[in-house]
Scaffold this motif. Sequence first.
Motif, PDB file in Angstrom:
ATOM      1  N   GLN A   1      -2.329  17.527   7.348  1.00 11.13           N
ATOM      2  CA  GLN A   1      -1.992  17.491   5.923  1.00 11.13           C
ATOM      3  C   GLN A   1      -1.535  18.852   5.408  1.00 11.13           C
ATOM      4  O   GLN A   1      -1.050  18.959   4.281  1.00 11.13           O
ATOM      5  N   PHE A   2      -1.686  19.905   6.210  1.00 12.15           N
ATOM      6  CA  PHE A   2      -1.107  21.190   5.833  1.00 12.15           C
ATOM      7  C   PHE A   2       0.413  21.094   5.713  1.00 12.15           C
ATOM      8  O   PHE A   2       1.049  21.930   5.066  1.00 12.15           O
ATOM      9  N   ARG A   3       1.013  20.083   6.359  1.00 11.84           N
ATOM     10  CA  ARG A   3       2.449  19.886   6.235  1.00 11.84           C
ATOM     11  C   ARG A   3       2.854  19.491   4.822  1.00 11.84           C
ATOM     12  O   ARG A   3       4.035  19.528   4.483  1.00 11.84           O
ATOM     13  N   ASP A   4       1.870  19.109   3.995  1.00 10.70           N
ATOM     14  CA  ASP A   4       2.190  18.751   2.613  1.00 10.70           C
ATOM     15  C   ASP A   4       2.713  19.939   1.819  1.00 10.70           C
ATOM     16  O   ASP A   4       3.462  19.766   0.847  1.00 10.70           O
ATOM     17  N   ILE A   5       2.310  21.148   2.207  1.00 15.78           N
ATOM     18  CA  ILE A   5       2.610  22.328   1.396  1.00 15.78           C
ATOM     19  C   ILE A   5       4.113  22.552   1.235  1.00 15.78           C
ATOM     20  O   ILE A   5       4.602  22.667   0.102  1.00 15.78           O
ATOM     21  N   PRO A   6       4.906  22.638   2.305  1.00 19.16           N
ATOM     22  CA  PRO A   6       6.362  22.832   2.088  1.00 19.16           C
ATOM     23  C   PRO A   6       7.014  21.658   1.372  1.00 19.16           C
ATOM     24  O   PRO A   6       7.943  21.858   0.586  1.00 19.16           O
ATOM     25  N   ALA A   7       6.533  20.432   1.641  1.00 19.25           N
ATOM     26  CA  ALA A   7       7.126  19.268   0.970  1.00 19.25           C
ATOM     27  C   ALA A   7       6.858  19.315  -0.536  1.00 19.25           C
ATOM     28  O   ALA A   7       7.752  19.048  -1.347  1.00 19.25           O
TER      29      ALA A   7
ATOM     30  N   GLU B   1       2.083  19.677  -8.421  1.00 13.84           N
ATOM     31  CA  GLU B   1       1.334  18.948  -7.394  1.00 13.84           C
ATOM     32  C   GLU B   1       0.882  19.893  -6.288  1.00 13.84           C
ATOM     33  O   GLU B   1      -0.227  19.745  -5.752  1.00 13.84           O
ATOM     34  N   LEU B   2       1.699  20.869  -5.949  1.00  9.05           N
ATOM     35  CA  LEU B   2       1.306  21.858  -4.945  1.00  9.05           C
ATOM     36  C   LEU B   2       0.121  22.683  -5.436  1.00  9.05           C
ATOM     37  O   LEU B   2      -0.812  22.968  -4.661  1.00  9.05           O
ATOM     38  N   ALA B   3       0.141  23.059  -6.706  1.00 11.34           N
ATOM     39  CA  ALA B   3      -0.977  23.822  -7.265  1.00 11.34           C
ATOM     40  C   ALA B   3      -2.279  23.017  -7.200  1.00 11.34           C
ATOM     41  O   ALA B   3      -3.346  23.563  -6.876  1.00 11.34           O
TER      42      ALA B   3
ATOM     43  N   TRP C   1       6.230  21.990  -2.253  1.00 15.00           N
ATOM     44  CA  TRP C   1       6.954  23.142  -2.816  1.00 15.00           C
ATOM     45  C   TRP C   1       8.367  22.735  -3.242  1.00 15.00           C
ATOM     46  O   TRP C   1       8.877  23.204  -4.250  1.00 15.00           O
ATOM     47  N   ARG C   2       8.971  21.818  -2.480  1.00 18.19           N
ATOM     48  CA  ARG C   2      10.331  21.378  -2.804  1.00 18.19           C
ATOM     49  C   ARG C   2      10.350  20.336  -3.918  1.00 18.19           C
ATOM     50  O   ARG C   2      11.329  20.264  -4.663  1.00 18.19           O
ATOM     51  N   THR C   3       9.296  19.540  -4.040  1.00 15.78           N
ATOM     52  CA  THR C   3       9.324  18.422  -4.985  1.00 15.78           C
ATOM     53  C   THR C   3       8.614  18.709  -6.294  1.00 15.78           C
ATOM     54  O   THR C   3       9.119  18.364  -7.357  1.00 15.78           O
TER      55      THR C   3
END
Length: 579
Positions: free
Chosen positions: A412-418, A426-428, A420-422
């Motif tokens: 789920q660490f892969r969520d971070i770049p996704a 939500e990233l915060a 960041w783009r969207t």
Amino acid sequence: MLQKPCKRETDAQHVFQRVVLRNKKTCSSKKAKAAAFSFLPILTWLPSYPVKQYLFSDVVSGLSTGVVQLPQGLAYAMLAAVPPVYGLYSSFYPVLLYTFFGTSRHVSVGTFAVISLMIGAIVVREAPDAMFYVPSANGTNGTNATAVLDVEARDLKRVQVAVVLTTLVGIIQFVFGLLRFGFVAIYLTEPLVRGFTTAAAVHVVVSQLKYLLGVKTQRFSGPLTVIYSLKAVGSHITNTNVSTVMLGLACIVFLYVCKDLNERFKKKLPIPIPGEIIVVIATTSLSYGMSLSHDYQMDVVGKIPTGLLPPVTPEFSLLPNLITDSIAVAIVGFSMGISLAKTFALKHGYSVDSNQELIALGLCNFLSSFFQTFAITCSMSRSLVQESTGGKTQVTALAAIIMVNLLGMFKQFRDIPALWRTSKIELAIWLVAFVASVLLGLDYGLLVAVAFAILTVIYRTQSPKSAILGRVAGTGLYCDVDEYEEATEYEGIKIFHSNSSIYFANSDLYVYTLKEKVILTVCFKYCAEGKRNLIPFTSFEQRNIGSTYICDPSPRMDRSNRCHVYRMNSITKLQKHIT
């Protein structure tokens, strides 16, 4: 002048009201049947169960899921700080009860790492090792007695705490379901849950390091648990048991290969390779045959009692200290369950009732607690096994099982770049949930994450997105003219849209944005056509339709001489260029 209704009309209204009231109070057979079907969803599908079509796939799915459930129950009991056999009890009774009360066809209820870890932190806090040291008969020089840990008394107390906590969790979930509080899950957004579960995976892995290395350290609870645990393991790193490390790494590699093969060839394999049960059987045989405990000083689970325990009343005197903790466990458990249930329901084209799911989980926890279980919810890994195998209806090796089963959470660490783009917001939320849960513990971390998520809701409503809409030619669609080139505005009409309702916190910003987008835009348009100087705006017509305003400046505007603009700071600069 208003006319008084005639007596006949008044009498007819009273009769109609009495009929409606009587129908509401009447308990008809249809209402009773509907209530029974709602409370016991099994009544809706069992009578029409297609035996020839579903039975074989359900049996295969059940056996496959059970093979995974068995070692996970043993392993997750370690996270809950109770003897492993209680993980087996928690893998049996709730599954049976959920069949009657649950609405999802694919989720697998039972032990789950995140919930088990939360329970373990609470149990260790209420029954720490320091409470159970007793003097030893074999003292130094025969006089001074040394303290030894009474493991049996400690485990008994910890089981009592876990059982009472489970009882209270069940009561809370059941009451929330009756009160139709299923909506509370919306406050646990997907980024929050994923950040929280990733942090939980960090806690779990850190808590299992001492078992993987074969060192003896105390178990910590509360804020900064991860840091204290890593420090304790590091201080005992010289006492590492090499045999334990080698066996643990071998189990991890084997389990990882099994999971990778299951993922790659899931369409070709009739059932997934049962890596967990193979590890349990192999290491148990190896431990017995080579006397690992005696010859290599490796920790073993020990004897596991056979049979089931009779029902026992929980120790309710422990309730006052567990109320706050039980609310957190109840909400997290429900959030995990309903998110999985909705995912599978959407994929397979059926619906789940969030309130009934609360009732189902509540009854599973409450009734099972009388048989010495700890709190349960739905497991992602087992649910995927149940779905992928065709389900249609409802110590070192153990440490390795836990770690490998958490690989999905670390992905789920892969969520971070996704994110960041969207969506930066939500990233915060993801990062706050992760950092707070790692540093402050899962209970306080969840509280901080929910509070931050609510603040982001306030921020979004205070700063709504607004746009001027135009019609896409040949369709009935109205889109943002700044984002869609095909969207064109009507001559003399401005359609202003805001994606948030208006209330006291965003009213000023709403009015300012409305004036800026509508009035100033009109000013630019007409002044760009060669009109004269700008003068202060006087008034304009508007009709309120929900959050969309249709503004027509033409009745109040003399287009040949001027355009009307409200007082704005930018007008001075604008006049310099147009005058």
